[in-house]
Scaffold this active site. Sequence first.
Site, PDB file in Angstrom:
ATOM      1  N   ARG A  72       0.820  -1.228   0.000  1.00 48.99           N
ATOM      2  CA  ARG A  72       0.000   0.000   0.000  1.00 48.99           C
ATOM      3  C   ARG A  72       0.849   1.271   0.000  1.00 48.99           C
ATOM      4  NH1 ARG A  72      -1.836   2.577   4.025  1.00 48.99           N
ATOM      5  NH2 ARG A  72      -1.715   0.823   5.465  1.00 48.99           N
ATOM      6  N   LYS A 125      -6.798  -0.144 -20.478  1.00 55.01           N
ATOM      7  CA  LYS A 125      -6.997   0.001 -21.909  1.00 55.01           C
ATOM      8  C   LYS A 125      -5.692  -0.308 -22.660  1.00 55.01           C
ATOM      9  CE  LYS A 125     -10.880   1.175 -20.190  1.00 55.01           C
ATOM     10  NZ  LYS A 125     -11.293   2.513 -19.866  1.00 55.01           N
TER      11      LYS A 125
HETATM   12  C1  PLP Z   1     -11.732   3.263 -18.762  1.00 60.59           C
HETATM   13  C2  PLP Z   1     -11.387   4.687 -18.622  1.00 60.59           C
HETATM   14  C3  PLP Z   1     -11.190   5.270 -17.348  1.00 60.59           C
HETATM   15  C4  PLP Z   1     -11.383   4.511 -16.071  1.00 60.59           C
HETATM   16  O1  PLP Z   1     -10.530   3.442 -15.941  1.00 60.59           O
HETATM   17  P1  PLP Z   1     -10.860   2.111 -15.081  1.00 60.59           P
HETATM   18  O2  PLP Z   1      -9.629   1.326 -15.242  1.00 60.59           O
HETATM   19  O3  PLP Z   1     -12.091   1.508 -15.659  1.00 60.59           O
HETATM   20  O4  PLP Z   1     -11.105   2.564 -13.672  1.00 60.59           O
HETATM   21  C5  PLP Z   1     -10.842   6.610 -17.298  1.00 60.59           C
HETATM   22  N1  PLP Z   1     -10.724   7.352 -18.421  1.00 60.59           N
HETATM   23  C6  PLP Z   1     -10.922   6.831 -19.644  1.00 60.59           C
HETATM   24  C7  PLP Z   1     -10.771   7.714 -20.842  1.00 60.59           C
HETATM   25  C8  PLP Z   1     -11.259   5.490 -19.795  1.00 60.59           C
HETATM   26  O5  PLP Z   1     -11.464   4.990 -21.016  1.00 60.59           O
END
Ligand code: PLP
Length: 388
Positions: A48, A199
């Site tokens: 953490r 992503k």
């Molecule tokens: C998916 C996404 C997030 C959030 O991310 P998580 O990993 O789902 O918490 C923030 N900004 C953008 C542009 C995204 O596509």
Amino acid sequence: MNSKIPGPNTICTHIGEVEDQQFKGAISPLFMSSSYAYEDVEVKRYPRYFNTPNQEALCKKIAMLEKSEAALIFGSGMAAVSTAMLAFLHKGDHVVLPQTLYGGTYNFVVEEFHKFGIEYSFAEGFSEADFSEKIRDNTKVLFVETPSNPLMRITDLEMISKLAKQHDLVTMIDNTFASPVNQTPADFGIDIMIHSATKYMGGHSDICAGTVAASEEHIKKIWNLAKNLGGSLSDYTVWLLERSMKTMVLRVKAQNKNAKKMAKWLENHALVENVYYPGLKNHADYPLAKKQMSGYTGMLSFEINEALNVGKFLKALKLIKPSMSLAGVESTILSPAKTSHGLLSPEARKEQGISDGLLRFSVGIEETEDLIADLEGAFEAVSNKNLV
Ligand SMILES: *Cc1c(COP(=O)(O)O)cnc(C)c1O
């Protein structure tokens, strides 16, 4: 020593690796310990505290990719977004953000900020005037997201950092859609770079993570709050993310290339009304995208003729799967009107340019001939009989 920064592929494969001193293996060993010695050690480590060997190593890779001094890795993109914002916004402070914002970030702002006494304003467009007219005496942070979701509008990063300097504001960018391969906002003076590593950084639709990169000073401030909020990422997932990032540049470049091909093909299709891709010369922000991006991403949106049955179109696709997330090596598609923008009224959707026929397409690494055949099959399935 050569002080030149290595290229992105070299950073992805070599920087911030944990050396396997015992067995000399080729890759970083995974340290799953949640308990480390505290006596006679330089650093007191704890998951953490964001400083286990694997966490510390991957932070170096991310910091260098974002041309920043330091970085932190979080358990999700939203943990990164929320911790970064709360580190710089206190009771009575104000933040300016774009109206077109990732849904999770929008919800975080409108559902939580009032509990902390933090004020906010949404810029209605992407121009300097749209942002500057919202700046107040108590504004502390200017937050942007470019390219935007789902219409891929571009915000001028040089303009944003100049505007922020005039008003002594900290700038933050959600750089998720671009990825560090296509856009390094530090080049334009942006202070804090945030990613949903779920992503493009992860890229295989099997990791949920987030990152923040910035100067040592800014990261220290974020870390002070992060260790109290506790949104760190487990070492196993850190290790997986490190593995995924070795091929990030290859993946993203293949996706850029495929998306451009698909955008051009869609643009010439009789049943497609509009294509939104910043790499197309007729996109509203093409000159800006060209100026600040080195690739135009694997993300695009297109509008199919409203007379066509969108549900049937999506069901007819065999390769390109309807999916909530994005940026994986596999192509996915999503109807914003049914998902991310589903809670808005039809009028509000229309105002934001989200028609029922709009589809957000996350282009993967498949051969474009196969993607084209899949889309062509779906167009055939809904055309003729369904065109009124
Ligand atoms: C998916 C996404 C997030 C959030 O991310 P998580 O990993 O789902 O918490 C923030 N900004 C953008 C542009 C995204 O596509």
